[in-house]
Design an enzyme around this catalytic site. Structure first.
Site, short mmCIF file in Angstrom:
data_model
loop_
_atom_site.label_atom_id
_atom_site.label_comp_id
_atom_site.label_asym_id
_atom_site.label_seq_id
_atom_site.Cartn_x
_atom_site.Cartn_y
_atom_site.Cartn_z
N HIS A 93 1.24 -1.24 -0.07
CA HIS A 93 0.23 -0.45 0.25
C HIS A 93 1.07 1.42 -0.06
O HIS A 93 2.36 1.43 0.30
CB HIS A 93 -1.71 0.26 1.19
CG HIS A 93 -0.30 -0.02 2.70
ND1 HIS A 93 -0.36 0.91 2.67
CD2 HIS A 93 -0.81 -1.48 3.36
CE1 HIS A 93 0.35 0.88 4.37
NE2 HIS A 93 0.08 -0.18 4.86
N GLU A 130 -5.29 2.00 2.31
CA GLU A 130 -5.31 1.13 3.14
C GLU A 130 -5.59 1.12 4.83
O GLU A 130 -6.48 1.27 5.30
CB GLU A 130 -4.47 0.51 3.41
CG GLU A 130 -3.78 -1.04 4.26
CD GLU A 130 -3.54 -0.74 5.59
OE1 GLU A 130 -3.88 -1.95 5.99
OE2 GLU A 130 -3.04 0.10 5.65
N HIS A 187 3.41 2.41 12.73
CA HIS A 187 2.29 4.30 13.23
C HIS A 187 3.24 5.35 13.54
O HIS A 187 2.44 5.54 14.52
CB HIS A 187 1.39 3.59 13.43
CG HIS A 187 0.12 2.68 12.53
ND1 HIS A 187 -0.77 2.19 13.16
CD2 HIS A 187 1.04 1.78 11.18
CE1 HIS A 187 -1.17 1.11 11.63
NE2 HIS A 187 -0.17 1.10 10.76
ZN LIG Z 1 -0.80 0.47 8.72
ZN LIG Z 2 0.04 -2.14 6.53
#
Ligand SMILES: [Zn+2]
Ligand SMILES: [Zn+2]
Ligand SMILES: [Zn+2]
Ligand SMILES: [Zn+2]
Lengths: 479, 479
Positions: B285, B331, B430
């Site tokens: 992604h 995503e 993240h």
């Molecule tokens: Zn992620």
């Molecule tokens: Zn990912």
């Protein structure tokens, strides 16, 4: 006042140690068996100590960041005073002093243009501000300060100098001197070339996105320009873009100079029974940078040395000479507490027997170094014998002793350094990531055992440790 | 359209593999020697590939953070389109779609009272804002979502719920499901109990000061309350304070819902020479969270699968079936690109032979899992034989296939998963710390070799991989 004659020692006799094969090694004084036994007890108690770890937990949890001269450093002094009194050190006290304050403001930066993206920066301590809406300037990269020094005058007019030397990883932090020097000196060098700002690669060994702060300074008569550190990944990013061509950065820093504010040292001691005027100093610094909670720098040193003093107190052994704990204030901004201590105690510095600060993180002690008169090496070697079961080697007689003992050392006070393993120290040092979870109980216990044994023996030997003639001063500090 | 009969295979014959001791194991189809030779060449080329690493470097350096629906995600699409065309994929194209945008704002928090100190937080994706000057509230800690669910209605009136379950470390990321669930569901559960805000411990295995973002959601008909993640050290800090008694937190979050914005998928392919309508899908992604530069999530997947496609193209081998690269958009905010792809291509989903997404970081592939019809396991086992020299094991036939292939899997498309070693993935995932320096060239090369071999063989076997009856759907996704 000069060192006592060896023959006059009460509890010691000198002996020549031999290796198993019979070869002669360094002289090691033989300690009174009672001292050896006491040292063994302190070692064992240190290795199961719970106090030191708890102190670090308390300071970081209840106070947290405690920038020199701030309200939070004042809260840390009150915390320390109450803690020391609760531990039974009734004469614990604060010695206040005044300093010039500084406070961090906004600190943001971004790459401008097609590759626009934020950069993680932090102002260097003492930096001046940019205009409130920041500056936008082209960046010129230098791989070392020498390169920047060699740049022609005017060649950086309107530009930002980026000094990009990475700190290498080492157990004893030996790379810190150079990069620390760059942090302190780049702004004035860059300003002389016309630069409007300075970015340095963080003085840090990690590859985290945390920029490392730390003090910088300005030379008189040269324009003061704002200075910040980039995290290592952000320095990489800027270097990669500059390899592709030019790069512009927009940077905003709004720190403030605050004028006179209060700081202070916190002191506690166990008075000597025979020579109370003779003083062994151990300690750490109470202030921290404002980004993290100062767990490894220097909550650890505070916890380790405070717990070592408490351990000796609780052992029921009474030292012949005084063991003094000093928790210095305002170390990070120029050893201000250390200077204030040396000034306030100048009349008793001749009676300061030996001093050692714990200020290199929370790792295990791996090496014992000293800076004492050659004639007294057998006694420091004897102390080392009692540290050796803790896995500590005997290093050279060229110790710095920790940043806050520098003013004492300059005044002729012998010093010792219980070198901690600093392999990972500069991963955390002066970042937001310096927090309590980085502290390992067993490592702290080993440190406490080492400080208790060192302080106990130093307080009970009839040795002054002073060299006959002062050795030439050497550089080397890791604050 | 249903799976072809084994006997009709052109280049394969089945065989029963035996272990050295003669015990029967899983069936492994015998591959045409030409295919085996081609696979060996792709493996070797993959292991010395320079393209994939360079692509990750380019995407992170030139674009950086690329939040779903943002200008920077649009820039990433243009970057991908140009890159693919430059690599010789003339038919590369963008398939746009519309989504609801969201943008991060200010995000600050601090402990209020005597232990005042800042907390490092980040808004969960999709979170609503606090009032502009924030909220101040008492914090109530729950060790798991079940505890929060069990709290009486009204018991959190005016309070902040703190859900404090730590993600455990594992190679296959198996702990993520639970903690991801907590991230997604805590706000509505807490709101039902009267809470005015939610803090969760970051879904992360590190002990860094980086909070981990990630999407959350709100149930219809329940008050929407602001939700943020604390870094692990900050969650520790709050837990320690709550052990001492109560704790108040002041928290400000100012994210914004943006309404309809543009996103898109980027597609490139090598057309099949014999059955161009049959499609093997690989990809990653293109969007990332906005805190880091999306190197491991999912710049790595983009670089790995793009380089694998380029490797096959440059090998001069022509696949019988089409190999399609899909770089999904959006995503992170709910598989929006994946859903858009499945919708846009619904008429050709029956011709999607098998799909595999690389979206679990940048670590080496250690396990090959599939979800195919039982009858075709000898063929996936034969593919595994060609992955085995890369140090890849043969896992179960229960693969998820990666988050963006979920909509395909739901539509009956067989999937494969080249499981990457994710031991360290959730240290970075993240966070601002997900940057290019975390990428290891050799690991990327091994991934490229694995994807090239997988895609090449899947494209040249006359096998459909579809089960006779669809297996029941299983959970399990690591986005
Ligand atoms: Zn992620
Ligand atoms: Zn990912
Ligand atoms: Zn320090
Ligand atoms: Zn320091």
């Amino acid at each position: 006042m000069k060192r006592m004659i060896l023959g006059a020692c009460l509890v010691l006799s000198t002996a020549i140690a031999t290796t198993p094969t019979g070869a002669q090694t360094s002289s090691v004084a033989t300690l009174d068996p009672a001292l050896v036994e006491q040292a063994a007890k302190l070692r064992a108690k240190g290795l199961s100590d719970q106090q030191g770890y708890k102190l670090i937990e308390g300071l970081t949890t209840e106070i947290g960041p405690r920038l020199a001269g701030s309200d939070r450093e004042a809260a840390a002094r009150q915390w320390a005073l109450k803690t020391l009194k609760d531990l039974g050190f009734e004469t614990a006290r604060i010695e206040p002093f005044t300093m010039d304050g500084w406070a961090r403001g906004v600190e943001t930066a971004r790459i401008v243009g097609e590759a626009v993206q934020p950069l993680h920066i932090t102002a260097l301590g003492g930096s001046v501000a940019t205009p409130e809406d920041g500056i936008t300037a082209q960046v010129v990269r230098f791989t070392d300060l020498y390169e920047l020094e060699a740049a022609p005058k005017g060649s950086l007019d309107g530009k930002i100098a980026f000094v990009d030397l990475k700190l290498y990883r080492s157990q004893d932090g030996s790379g810190y001197g150079n990069t620390n020097y760059i942090r302190g000196n780049s702004p004035s060098v860059a300003a002389q070339k016309g630069a409007v700002g300075v970015l340095i690669r963080s003085v840090g060994t990690d590859s985290h996105r945390f920029p490392h702060t730390g003090g910088t300074r300005y030379k008189d008569g040269i324009a003061k320009i704002p200075a910040a550190a980039l995290s290592n990944p952000d320095a990489d990013q800027l270097a990669r873009l500059l390899e592709r061509g030019t790069a512009q950065v927009h940077m905003t820093l709004t720190p403030k100079a605050l004028g006179p504010v209060q700081s202070g040292n916190v002191i506690a001691e166990i008075k000597g029974t025979e020579q109370p005027e003779k003083i062994i100093v151990i300690g750490g610094h109470l202030d921290s940078w404002d980004l993290g909670t100062g767990a490894v720098d220097d909550g650890a040193g505070v916890g380790i040395t405070t717990a070592a003093l408490k351990l000796i107190k609780d052992s029921g052994f009474a030292p012949k000479r005084t063991i003094r704990l000093v928790l210095w204030g305002a170390e990070e901004v120029g050893l201000l507490g250390a200077r204030a201590y040396a000034e306030a105690h100048k009349d008793e510095l001749a009676d300061h027997v030996i001093a050692a600060e714990s200020d290199f993180g929370a790792g295990r002690v791996w090496d014992f170094r000293t800076r004492v008169g050659e004639e007294d090496l057998p006694f420091t070697n004897a102390i080392h014998r009692q540290l050796r079961p803790l896995g500590i080697g005997r290093g050279a007689n060229d110790a710095g002793g920790g940043p806050d003992v520098i003013p004492l050392r300059m005044a002729g006070v012998p010093v010792a350094a219980l070198y901690q393993d600093g392999t990972d120290y500069f991963d955390l040092h002066h970042t937001a990531n310096d927090t309590f979870d980085k502290i390992d109980l067993a490592d702290i216990q080993q440190n406490i055992a080492a400080y208790a044994v060192f302080a106990w023996l130093a307080a009970n030997l009839d040795v002054e440790f002073r060299p006959q003639a002062d050795a030439p001063e050497q550089a080397g500090t890791q604050n």
